[in-house]
Structure formats: structure tokens, C-alpha cells
Design a protein around this motif. Sequence first.
Motif, short mmCIF file in Angstrom:
data_model
loop_
_atom_site.label_atom_id
_atom_site.label_comp_id
_atom_site.label_asym_id
_atom_site.label_seq_id
_atom_site.Cartn_x
_atom_site.Cartn_y
_atom_site.Cartn_z
N MET A 1 41.63 53.06 27.85
CA MET A 1 42.99 53.54 28.02
C MET A 1 43.80 52.51 28.77
O MET A 1 43.36 51.99 29.80
CB MET A 1 42.99 54.84 28.82
N PRO A 2 44.98 52.20 28.28
CA PRO A 2 45.81 51.22 28.98
C PRO A 2 46.16 51.69 30.39
O PRO A 2 46.42 52.87 30.63
CB PRO A 2 47.07 51.13 28.11
N ALA A 3 46.14 50.74 31.31
CA ALA A 3 46.38 51.04 32.73
C ALA A 3 47.53 50.20 33.25
O ALA A 3 47.92 49.20 32.66
CB ALA A 3 45.12 50.75 33.53
N ALA A 4 48.05 50.63 34.39
CA ALA A 4 49.04 49.86 35.13
C ALA A 4 48.80 50.09 36.63
O ALA A 4 48.23 51.11 37.03
CB ALA A 4 50.46 50.29 34.76
N LEU A 5 49.24 49.14 37.42
CA LEU A 5 49.17 49.23 38.88
C LEU A 5 50.58 49.46 39.39
O LEU A 5 51.49 48.71 39.05
CB LEU A 5 48.60 47.93 39.46
N LEU A 6 50.76 50.51 40.20
CA LEU A 6 52.05 50.82 40.79
C LEU A 6 51.95 50.65 42.30
O LEU A 6 51.20 51.38 42.96
CB LEU A 6 52.48 52.25 40.44
N ILE A 7 52.73 49.72 42.83
CA ILE A 7 52.76 49.41 44.26
C ILE A 7 54.05 50.00 44.82
O ILE A 7 55.14 49.65 44.39
CB ILE A 7 52.72 47.89 44.49
N ILE A 8 53.90 50.88 45.80
CA ILE A 8 55.04 51.62 46.33
C ILE A 8 55.40 51.17 47.75
O ILE A 8 54.56 51.22 48.65
CB ILE A 8 54.74 53.14 46.33
N ASP A 9 56.64 50.72 47.90
CA ASP A 9 57.27 50.50 49.21
C ASP A 9 56.52 49.59 50.17
O ASP A 9 56.59 49.78 51.39
CB ASP A 9 57.55 51.84 49.89
N MET A 10 55.86 48.60 49.65
CA MET A 10 55.22 47.60 50.52
C MET A 10 56.28 46.56 50.91
O MET A 10 56.28 45.44 50.42
CB MET A 10 54.01 46.99 49.82
N GLN A 11 57.16 46.99 51.81
CA GLN A 11 58.34 46.23 52.17
C GLN A 11 58.25 45.69 53.60
O GLN A 11 57.61 46.29 54.46
CB GLN A 11 59.58 47.12 52.05
N VAL A 12 58.92 44.59 53.82
CA VAL A 12 58.91 43.92 55.12
C VAL A 12 59.27 44.90 56.24
O VAL A 12 58.58 44.99 57.26
CB VAL A 12 59.85 42.70 55.11
N GLY A 13 60.36 45.64 56.08
CA GLY A 13 60.84 46.52 57.14
C GLY A 13 59.97 47.72 57.41
O GLY A 13 60.00 48.28 58.50
N LEU A 14 59.21 48.14 56.42
CA LEU A 14 58.30 49.27 56.62
C LEU A 14 56.95 48.79 57.17
O LEU A 14 56.38 49.42 58.06
CB LEU A 14 58.10 50.03 55.31
N PHE A 15 56.48 47.67 56.67
CA PHE A 15 55.17 47.16 57.06
C PHE A 15 55.21 46.46 58.42
O PHE A 15 54.28 46.57 59.21
CB PHE A 15 54.63 46.22 55.98
N HIS A 16 56.29 45.72 58.67
CA HIS A 16 56.42 44.97 59.93
C HIS A 16 57.50 45.55 60.83
O HIS A 16 58.06 44.84 61.66
CB HIS A 16 56.73 43.50 59.63
N GLY A 17 57.81 46.81 60.66
CA GLY A 17 58.85 47.46 61.45
C GLY A 17 58.37 47.87 62.83
O GLY A 17 57.29 47.44 63.28
N PRO A 18 59.15 48.69 63.49
CA PRO A 18 58.80 49.09 64.86
C PRO A 18 57.52 49.92 64.95
O PRO A 18 56.86 49.92 65.97
CB PRO A 18 60.02 49.91 65.32
N GLU A 19 57.16 50.61 63.88
CA GLU A 19 55.91 51.37 63.84
C GLU A 19 54.92 50.62 62.94
O GLU A 19 55.28 50.16 61.87
CB GLU A 19 56.14 52.76 63.27
N THR A 20 53.70 50.53 63.38
CA THR A 20 52.69 49.80 62.64
C THR A 20 51.95 50.74 61.68
O THR A 20 51.49 51.80 62.10
CB THR A 20 51.67 49.18 63.61
N PRO A 21 51.84 50.35 60.41
CA PRO A 21 51.06 51.19 59.49
C PRO A 21 49.58 51.20 59.88
O PRO A 21 49.03 50.19 60.28
CB PRO A 21 51.27 50.55 58.13
N HIS A 22 48.98 52.36 59.74
CA HIS A 22 47.55 52.52 60.06
C HIS A 22 46.70 51.61 59.18
O HIS A 22 46.82 51.63 57.95
CB HIS A 22 47.14 53.98 59.85
N ASP A 23 45.87 50.80 59.80
CA ASP A 23 44.94 49.93 59.09
C ASP A 23 45.67 49.07 58.05
O ASP A 23 45.16 48.81 56.96
CB ASP A 23 43.85 50.79 58.43
N GLY A 24 46.87 48.66 58.42
CA GLY A 24 47.76 47.96 57.49
C GLY A 24 47.18 46.71 56.87
O GLY A 24 47.32 46.48 55.66
N GLU A 25 46.51 45.90 57.66
CA GLU A 25 45.99 44.64 57.11
C GLU A 25 44.89 44.90 56.09
O GLU A 25 44.81 44.20 55.07
CB GLU A 25 45.50 43.72 58.23
#
Length: 174
Positions: A1-25
Motif C-alpha cells: 500500500m502506498p505510504a506517506a510521511l506527515l511531519i507536523i509542526d516541527m518548527q523553530v519557535g515550537l521546538f526551540h521556544g521558551p518551553e522545551t519539548p519532552h525528549d526533543g532531541e
Amino acid sequence: MPAALLIIDMQVGLFHGPETPHDGERVLANIRHLIAQARQHRVPIFAVRHTGPQGSPIAAGSPFWQLLPALELDAEIDTLFDKSRPNAFHATGLAQQLSAAQVDDLYIVGMKSQFCIDSTCRAAADSGFKPLLVADAHTCMDTPALPAQAIIDHHNATLGAAFARLINCADVSF
């Protein structure tokens, strides 16, 4: 079955903003691994940015609005698009693009688990796609009510029960 990868909101301001994403790296490393695997197998990559209103930190064109450079996405070969709602299907043409590419299996990764990941998994299932939530490739931040790990675990359990198939990054084979 054909597949696709959808990457959601991996943005500079969300990832490197004032709050750190859990286990981000680790999450970022897993997403980079999936991008490399998708490229190797010629699986289409879709990446979406959440666009805030003018004057917000993630307003269109702002430095924080940009997708993370570490993803090494390429507008020439990847489909990059914007959204203004948590659901990546809402008013974006994503469903039509996936249908045109005859995609069935939609691998979903990114941020934030309780908002855009949740909304998009549910919308993908409602739209007739087969969402696969990569359980170790989405994240969020701690909240006053819950630590991020509890939010992630809850969404893996909830979405995996009715809206998406759960899969770990190491088990993905496009």
C-alpha cells in the motif's frame, strides 16, 4: 500500500521556544531517521507548519515559524504547506494531495501530541486514510496538569485504541 510521511509542526519557535519539548532531541533524531528512510524508498514527505496570526511568534514568514533546518526538508521534492488549525487536513488540500498520490498508509510524527497530532490522527481516519502514529516520534511539553510523558502515553493509548495503528520508529519499513 502506498505510504506517506506527515511531519507536523516541527518548527523553530515550537521546538526551540521558551518551553522545551519532552525528549526533543530523541524525537528529532527519530524523525530524521524516518525522513532518510522515506527518501531511500521514494515515499512522499509532507511537512506542515502551524501559522499563527500576524504579530504572533509563529506568524507566516517569522523566524520561529520556519521548519527546523535539521530536518533538511527540500521544497523541490517535499510537500511543504501551512495550516492555521490543529487538524492538518482542515482547509489545506492535504486529503486531495494524498488521494492523488494514492496514499493509504499515513505515518504521523511531530508536535504537539495533545493538539495537532491528536486532531490530525482522528481526521486522517475520518478521511479514509490509515494513520500510523509513530509512538516514539511525537512530543509535547509539560503542562500544569500533566507531565509531557503522561500526555504522550495517554495519546498513544487513546489514538492507538481507535484512530491509528501505533508503531515505533525502529519498526517502520516503508
